[in-house]
Design a protein around this motif. Structure first.
Motif, PDB file in Angstrom:
ATOM      1  N   GLU A   1     -23.068 -11.993 -30.120  1.00 42.58           N
ATOM      2  CA  GLU A   1     -21.800 -12.161 -30.824  1.00 42.58           C
ATOM      3  C   GLU A   1     -20.937 -13.277 -30.245  1.00 42.58           C
ATOM      4  O   GLU A   1     -20.273 -13.988 -30.966  1.00 42.58           O
ATOM      5  N   PHE A   2     -20.936 -13.407 -28.929  1.00 43.62           N
ATOM      6  CA  PHE A   2     -20.096 -14.406 -28.263  1.00 43.62           C
ATOM      7  C   PHE A   2     -20.957 -15.596 -27.851  1.00 43.62           C
ATOM      8  O   PHE A   2     -21.148 -15.874 -26.668  1.00 43.62           O
ATOM      9  N   THR A   3     -21.483 -16.304 -28.824  1.00 41.42           N
ATOM     10  CA  THR A   3     -22.473 -17.355 -28.562  1.00 41.42           C
ATOM     11  C   THR A   3     -21.895 -18.608 -27.906  1.00 41.42           C
ATOM     12  O   THR A   3     -22.638 -19.408 -27.353  1.00 41.42           O
ATOM     13  N   SER A   4     -20.579 -18.770 -27.940  1.00 36.33           N
ATOM     14  CA  SER A   4     -19.994 -19.956 -27.300  1.00 36.33           C
ATOM     15  C   SER A   4     -19.587 -19.681 -25.848  1.00 36.33           C
ATOM     16  O   SER A   4     -19.124 -20.572 -25.151  1.00 36.33           O
ATOM     17  N   ILE A   5     -19.780 -18.452 -25.395  1.00 35.14           N
ATOM     18  CA  ILE A   5     -19.453 -18.073 -24.018  1.00 35.14           C
ATOM     19  C   ILE A   5     -20.766 -17.858 -23.263  1.00 35.14           C
ATOM     20  O   ILE A   5     -21.645 -17.150 -23.740  1.00 35.14           O
ATOM     21  N   LYS A   6     -20.895 -18.475 -22.076  1.00 40.02           N
ATOM     22  CA  LYS A   6     -22.135 -18.350 -21.301  1.00 40.02           C
ATOM     23  C   LYS A   6     -22.127 -17.139 -20.368  1.00 40.02           C
ATOM     24  O   LYS A   6     -23.151 -16.508 -20.152  1.00 40.02           O
ATOM     25  N   ARG A   7     -20.967 -16.856 -19.781  1.00 38.93           N
ATOM     26  CA  ARG A   7     -20.858 -15.773 -18.812  1.00 38.93           C
ATOM     27  C   ARG A   7     -19.603 -14.965 -19.089  1.00 38.93           C
ATOM     28  O   ARG A   7     -18.574 -15.534 -19.444  1.00 38.93           O
ATOM     29  N   LEU A   8     -19.708 -13.662 -18.871  1.00 36.67           N
ATOM     30  CA  LEU A   8     -18.570 -12.776 -19.145  1.00 36.67           C
ATOM     31  C   LEU A   8     -18.473 -11.747 -18.025  1.00 36.67           C
ATOM     32  O   LEU A   8     -19.480 -11.137 -17.650  1.00 36.67           O
ATOM     33  N   ILE A   9     -17.290 -11.581 -17.480  1.00 36.59           N
ATOM     34  CA  ILE A   9     -17.032 -10.530 -16.490  1.00 36.59           C
ATOM     35  C   ILE A   9     -16.120  -9.508 -17.166  1.00 36.59           C
ATOM     36  O   ILE A   9     -15.000  -9.835 -17.560  1.00 36.59           O
ATOM     37  N   MET A  10     -16.608  -8.285 -17.323  1.00 38.46           N
ATOM     38  CA  MET A  10     -15.823  -7.201 -17.914  1.00 38.46           C
ATOM     39  C   MET A  10     -15.335  -6.302 -16.781  1.00 38.46           C
ATOM     40  O   MET A  10     -16.123  -5.901 -15.920  1.00 38.46           O
ATOM     41  N   VAL A  11     -14.039  -5.996 -16.808  1.00 37.13           N
ATOM     42  CA  VAL A  11     -13.426  -5.175 -15.763  1.00 37.13           C
ATOM     43  C   VAL A  11     -12.656  -4.047 -16.440  1.00 37.13           C
ATOM     44  O   VAL A  11     -11.848  -4.296 -17.344  1.00 37.13           O
ATOM     45  N   ASP A  12     -12.910  -2.801 -16.017  1.00 39.36           N
ATOM     46  CA  ASP A  12     -12.166  -1.660 -16.554  1.00 39.36           C
ATOM     47  C   ASP A  12     -10.673  -1.843 -16.312  1.00 39.36           C
ATOM     48  O   ASP A  12     -10.268  -2.437 -15.294  1.00 39.36           O
ATOM     49  N   ALA A  13      -9.883  -1.304 -17.199  1.00 38.07           N
ATOM     50  CA  ALA A  13      -8.430  -1.435 -17.112  1.00 38.07           C
ATOM     51  C   ALA A  13      -7.857  -0.765 -15.864  1.00 38.07           C
ATOM     52  O   ALA A  13      -6.793  -1.157 -15.385  1.00 38.07           O
TER      53      ALA A  13
END
Length: 149
Positions: free
Chosen positions: A49-61
């Motif tokens: 879905e996020f094809t223009s983003i190479k890396r993603l860091i998800m952090v819980d709230a």
């Protein structure tokens, strides 16, 4: 499909009684309803879905960051070509209880629900911080096959 296979799909706490412990005390496995929420099943799709983003860091709230996120960024470079998602082992012991339950119930049903005997792996994973290499997810044949399943 993933939610159907891996979730209890319940909105309330699930308590599963176990055989009494060696000390004779009653035992029960308690499974939180939070693991039926969609957010636990959408991560593998981020790379598509996020094809223009190479890396993603998800952090819980509820995570309090005490260091700069650049220290997490370096772990992407340490991933092997087969590693596409980074998480850490759970430190609370919550998941090891569930793993023990699944091993125990599997023995009684002659089915192996946990595919490892490694106690480290049976500790479970903490997804409060997740590193997604979206570029690799999008290119991964294995991931594509798993998502299509």
């Amino acid at each position: 499909m993933m939610k159907k296979e891996y979730s209890l799909n319940k909105k309330e706490v699930t308590e599963i009684p176990l055989e009494p412990g060696a000390d004779g005390n009653a035992r029960v496995v308690v499974i939180s309803p939070k693991y039926s929420e969609d957010l636990f099943y959408i991560g593998p799709f981020y790379g598509y879905e996020f094809t223009s983003i190479k890396r993603l860091i998800m952090v819980d709230a509820d995570v309090i960051l005490k260091e700069d996120l650049k220290y997490l960024q370096k772990y992407f470079d340490e991933m092997t070509s087969d590693e596409i998602i980074g998480v850490t082992l759970d430190m609370t012991g919550y998941y090891s209880h569930i793993a023990s339950f699944l091993v125990e119930i599997g023995k009684s049903r002659n089915t192996k629900y946990i595919l490892t005997d490694d106690p480290e792996k049976m500790r479970g994973l903490n997804t409060g911080v997740v590193l997604y290499n979206l570029e690799k997810i999008g290119e991964s044949r294995e991931m594509s096959m798993a998502v299509e399943y």
